[in-house]
Design an enzyme around this catalytic site. Structure first.
Site, PDB file in Angstrom:
ATOM      1  N   LEU A   1      -3.084  -9.067  11.272  1.00  0.00           N
ATOM      2  CA  LEU A   1      -3.988  -8.585  12.264  1.00  0.00           C
ATOM      3  C   LEU A   1      -4.798  -9.625  13.147  1.00  0.00           C
ATOM      4  O   LEU A   1      -5.506 -10.476  12.655  1.00  0.00           O
ATOM      5  CB  LEU A   1      -4.773  -7.248  11.840  1.00  0.00           C
ATOM      6  CG  LEU A   1      -4.180  -6.435  10.720  1.00  0.00           C
ATOM      7  CD1 LEU A   1      -5.223  -5.447  10.640  1.00  0.00           C
ATOM      8  CD2 LEU A   1      -2.630  -5.983  11.591  1.00  0.00           C
TER       9      LEU A   1
ATOM     10  N   HIS B   1      -2.794  -5.596  -1.887  1.00  0.00           N
ATOM     11  CA  HIS B   1      -2.125  -6.926  -2.015  1.00  0.00           C
ATOM     12  C   HIS B   1      -1.558  -7.141  -3.685  1.00  0.00           C
ATOM     13  O   HIS B   1      -2.354  -6.842  -4.664  1.00  0.00           O
ATOM     14  CB  HIS B   1      -2.914  -8.154  -1.741  1.00  0.00           C
ATOM     15  CG  HIS B   1      -2.232  -9.546  -1.898  1.00  0.00           C
ATOM     16  ND1 HIS B   1      -1.579  -9.993  -1.023  1.00  0.00           N
ATOM     17  CD2 HIS B   1      -2.747 -10.470  -3.016  1.00  0.00           C
ATOM     18  CE1 HIS B   1      -1.149 -10.957  -1.275  1.00  0.00           C
ATOM     19  NE2 HIS B   1      -1.806 -11.505  -2.473  1.00  0.00           N
TER      20      HIS B   1
ATOM     21  N   GLY C   1       7.644   1.638   1.270  1.00  0.00           N
ATOM     22  CA  GLY C   1       6.371   2.940   1.384  1.00  0.00           C
ATOM     23  C   GLY C   1       6.338   3.292   0.069  1.00  0.00           C
ATOM     24  O   GLY C   1       6.007   4.725   0.104  1.00  0.00           O
TER      25      GLY C   1
ATOM     26  N   MET D   1       3.893  -6.176   6.977  1.00  0.00           N
ATOM     27  CA  MET D   1       3.724  -7.435   6.922  1.00  0.00           C
ATOM     28  C   MET D   1       3.496  -8.097   8.193  1.00  0.00           C
ATOM     29  O   MET D   1       4.410  -9.118   8.626  1.00  0.00           O
ATOM     30  CB  MET D   1       5.382  -7.941   6.469  1.00  0.00           C
ATOM     31  CG  MET D   1       5.428  -7.475   5.009  1.00  0.00           C
ATOM     32  SD  MET D   1       4.003  -7.784   3.810  1.00  0.00           S
ATOM     33  CE  MET D   1       4.875  -7.922   2.364  1.00  0.00           C
TER      34      MET D   1
ATOM     35  N   ASP E   1      -5.717 -11.933   3.592  1.00  0.00           N
ATOM     36  CA  ASP E   1      -5.994 -11.338   2.230  1.00  0.00           C
ATOM     37  C   ASP E   1      -7.285 -11.918   1.328  1.00  0.00           C
ATOM     38  O   ASP E   1      -7.541 -12.357   0.620  1.00  0.00           O
ATOM     39  CB  ASP E   1      -4.895 -12.062   1.224  1.00  0.00           C
ATOM     40  CG  ASP E   1      -3.446 -11.388   1.617  1.00  0.00           C
ATOM     41  OD1 ASP E   1      -3.196 -10.338   1.944  1.00  0.00           O
ATOM     42  OD2 ASP E   1      -2.591 -12.315   1.554  1.00  0.00           O
TER      43      ASP E   1
ATOM     44  N   ARG F   1       0.699 -11.278  19.912  1.00  0.00           N
ATOM     45  CA  ARG F   1      -0.146 -10.711  18.787  1.00  0.00           C
ATOM     46  C   ARG F   1      -1.204  -9.660  19.138  1.00  0.00           C
ATOM     47  O   ARG F   1      -1.192  -8.519  18.763  1.00  0.00           O
ATOM     48  CB  ARG F   1      -0.473 -11.503  17.861  1.00  0.00           C
ATOM     49  CG  ARG F   1      -0.941 -10.991  16.536  1.00  0.00           C
ATOM     50  CD  ARG F   1      -1.398 -12.150  15.641  1.00  0.00           C
ATOM     51  NE  ARG F   1      -0.325 -12.976  15.119  1.00  0.00           N
ATOM     52  CZ  ARG F   1       0.445 -12.725  14.047  1.00  0.00           C
ATOM     53  NH1 ARG F   1       0.441 -11.552  13.587  1.00  0.00           N
ATOM     54  NH2 ARG F   1       1.337 -13.578  14.043  1.00  0.00           N
TER      55      ARG F   1
ATOM     56  N   ASN G   1       3.795   2.964  -1.655  1.00  0.00           N
ATOM     57  CA  ASN G   1       2.338   3.030  -1.709  1.00  0.00           C
ATOM     58  C   ASN G   1       2.175   4.450  -0.739  1.00  0.00           C
ATOM     59  O   ASN G   1       1.414   5.210  -1.161  1.00  0.00           O
ATOM     60  CB  ASN G   1       1.589   2.045  -1.297  1.00  0.00           C
ATOM     61  CG  ASN G   1       1.439   0.959  -2.420  1.00  0.00           C
ATOM     62  OD1 ASN G   1       0.659   1.260  -3.257  1.00  0.00           O
ATOM     63  ND2 ASN G   1       2.158  -0.095  -2.505  1.00  0.00           N
TER      64      ASN G   1
ATOM     65  N   GLN H   1       0.746   0.052 -10.779  1.00  0.00           N
ATOM     66  CA  GLN H   1      -0.845   0.328 -10.636  1.00  0.00           C
ATOM     67  C   GLN H   1      -1.214   0.171  -9.372  1.00  0.00           C
ATOM     68  O   GLN H   1      -2.388   0.954  -8.946  1.00  0.00           O
ATOM     69  CB  GLN H   1      -1.681  -1.095 -11.406  1.00  0.00           C
ATOM     70  CG  GLN H   1      -1.097  -1.105 -12.782  1.00  0.00           C
ATOM     71  CD  GLN H   1      -1.582   0.181 -13.592  1.00  0.00           C
ATOM     72  OE1 GLN H   1      -2.677   0.788 -13.291  1.00  0.00           O
ATOM     73  NE2 GLN H   1      -0.672   0.715 -14.454  1.00  0.00           N
ATOM     74  N   GLU H   2      -0.455  -0.488  -8.352  1.00  0.00           N
ATOM     75  CA  GLU H   2      -0.969  -0.159  -7.104  1.00  0.00           C
ATOM     76  C   GLU H   2      -0.964   1.247  -6.597  1.00  0.00           C
ATOM     77  O   GLU H   2      -1.869   1.859  -5.588  1.00  0.00           O
ATOM     78  CB  GLU H   2       0.057  -0.835  -5.920  1.00  0.00           C
ATOM     79  CG  GLU H   2       0.063  -2.352  -6.218  1.00  0.00           C
ATOM     80  CD  GLU H   2       1.135  -3.154  -5.182  1.00  0.00           C
ATOM     81  OE1 GLU H   2       1.308  -2.747  -4.032  1.00  0.00           O
ATOM     82  OE2 GLU H   2       1.930  -4.149  -5.441  1.00  0.00           O
TER      83      GLU H   2
HETATM   84  C1  GAR Z   1       3.376  -4.037  -2.176  1.00  0.00           C
HETATM   85  O1  GAR Z   1       3.924  -4.499  -3.557  1.00  0.00           O
HETATM   86  C2  GAR Z   1       2.216  -4.321  -1.318  1.00  0.00           C
HETATM   87  O2  GAR Z   1       1.204  -4.776  -2.346  1.00  0.00           O
HETATM   88  C3  GAR Z   1       2.829  -5.418  -0.658  1.00  0.00           C
HETATM   89  O3  GAR Z   1       4.027  -5.188  -0.297  1.00  0.00           O
HETATM   90  C4  GAR Z   1       4.421  -3.911  -1.167  1.00  0.00           C
HETATM   91  C5  GAR Z   1       4.887  -2.977  -0.233  1.00  0.00           C
HETATM   92  O4  GAR Z   1       5.688  -1.882  -1.240  1.00  0.00           O
HETATM   93  N1  GAR Z   1       1.937  -5.834   0.297  1.00  0.00           N
HETATM   94  C6  GAR Z   1       1.954  -7.343   0.455  1.00  0.00           C
HETATM   95  O5  GAR Z   1       2.411  -8.180  -0.053  1.00  0.00           O
HETATM   96  C7  GAR Z   1       0.603  -7.416   1.633  1.00  0.00           C
HETATM   97  N2  GAR Z   1       0.367  -8.957   1.723  1.00  0.00           N
HETATM   98  P1  GAR Z   1       5.805  -0.368  -0.655  1.00  0.00           P
HETATM   99  O6  GAR Z   1       6.373  -0.608   0.677  1.00  0.00           O
HETATM  100  O7  GAR Z   1       6.863   0.040  -1.738  1.00  0.00           O
HETATM  101  O8  GAR Z   1       4.542   0.281  -0.851  1.00  0.00           O
END
Ligand code: GAR
Length: 240
Positions: free
Chosen positions: A116, A132, A35, A113, A168, A88, A37, A196-197
């Site tokens: 949907l 992503h 988490g 992960m 994606d 699902r 992000n 950067q995310e």
């Molecule tokens: C992030 O790098 C995000 O881009 C990736 O999971 C990580 C989560 O990090 N998402 C994917 O790969 C989805 N296809 P976080 O839990 O520290 O935010």
């Protein structure tokens, strides 16, 4: 109320630009892991850079550290174990019901992960964002930092996009580019991308909050963008 708006316009003028009035968008964050992000979004809201309110953080994993981050900030959390559902679609419907129950308008996937199903996509059409860790459409799927390294690309990065029924694949909102260096490991590259995310995800949500995103086929049109015709990245640089 009117006075407050007037004061805000005056303040915006003083800083030399017209602030686009944004409401606080009710968002729901879905995650399966650490988490970071989510934390970036929480921090951007606290810093008044993001006009959103997190109504719910939902995880399919009870031990996701993102849940602790949410609780630390007094945000409502829910755990729904996908293995407890027969399909699902049944799981997705339960998630949608919870999101609607919390008044969520925009769904933010932050390391969630799970793919949907159409049940989910139709319920929140063009109102689901995903981040992503690659420059889509290159490297969809999993372990993408390693795939980028193995491929020998000079640039990697991250993408925020609207979610459609393909993995994606939905319309791209914002991307950030980072260099790949010869001595990079999967971890060092992933860390550079993750930094950067944390910048672009709050930004994408803010653009939504300001009503500036318009989906037109595969393209997302963003109101009020300045063009920089000279913007270019070259790696290795033309001159060292
Ligand atoms: C992030 O790098 C995000 O881009 C990736 O999971 C990580 C989560 O990090 N998402 C994917 O790969 C989805 N296809 P976080 O839990 O520290 O935010």
């Amino acid at each position: 109320m009117l006075l407050a708006k007037f004061a805000e316009v005056l303040k915006a003028r003083r800083f030399g630009r017209k602030k686009i009035m944004a409401r606080k968008v009710p968002i729901g964050v879905l995650l399966s892991g650490g988490g970071t992000n989510l934390q970036a979004i929480i921090d951007a809201i606290a810093a008044h850079k993001l006009d959103a309110k997190i109504e719910l953080v939902l995880s399919n994993k009870a031990d996701a550290f993102g849940l602790t981050r949410a609780r630390n900030h007094g945000i409502a959390t829910e755990i729904l174990d996908h293995k407890a559902y027969p399909s699902r679609e049944a799981f997705d419907q339960a998630v949608v019901d919870l999101l609607r129950g919390h008044g969520v308008e925009l769904v933010v996937l932050a390391g969630f992960m799970r793919l949907l199903s159409p049940v989910f996509i139709k319920a929140y059409s063009n109102r689901i964002m995903n981040i992503h860790p690659a420059l889509l459409p290159s490297f969809p799927g999993l372990h993408v930092q390693k795939k980028a390294l193995d491929h020998g690309v000079r640039f990697a990065g991250c993408t925020v996009h609207f979610v459609n029924e393909e993995c994606d694949e939905g319309p791209i909102i914002i991307q950030a580019v980072v260099p790949v260096f010869p001595d990079d490991s999967e971890d060092s590259l992933a860390a550079r991308i993750l930094t950067q995310e944390h910048q672009i995800y709050p930004r994408a949500i803010q653009l939504y909050a300001e009503g500036r995103l318009h989906v037109s086929g595969r393209r997302v049109l963003v109101d009020g963008l300045n063009k920089d015709e000279g913007a270019v990245l070259v790696q290795p640089p033309l001159q060292s």
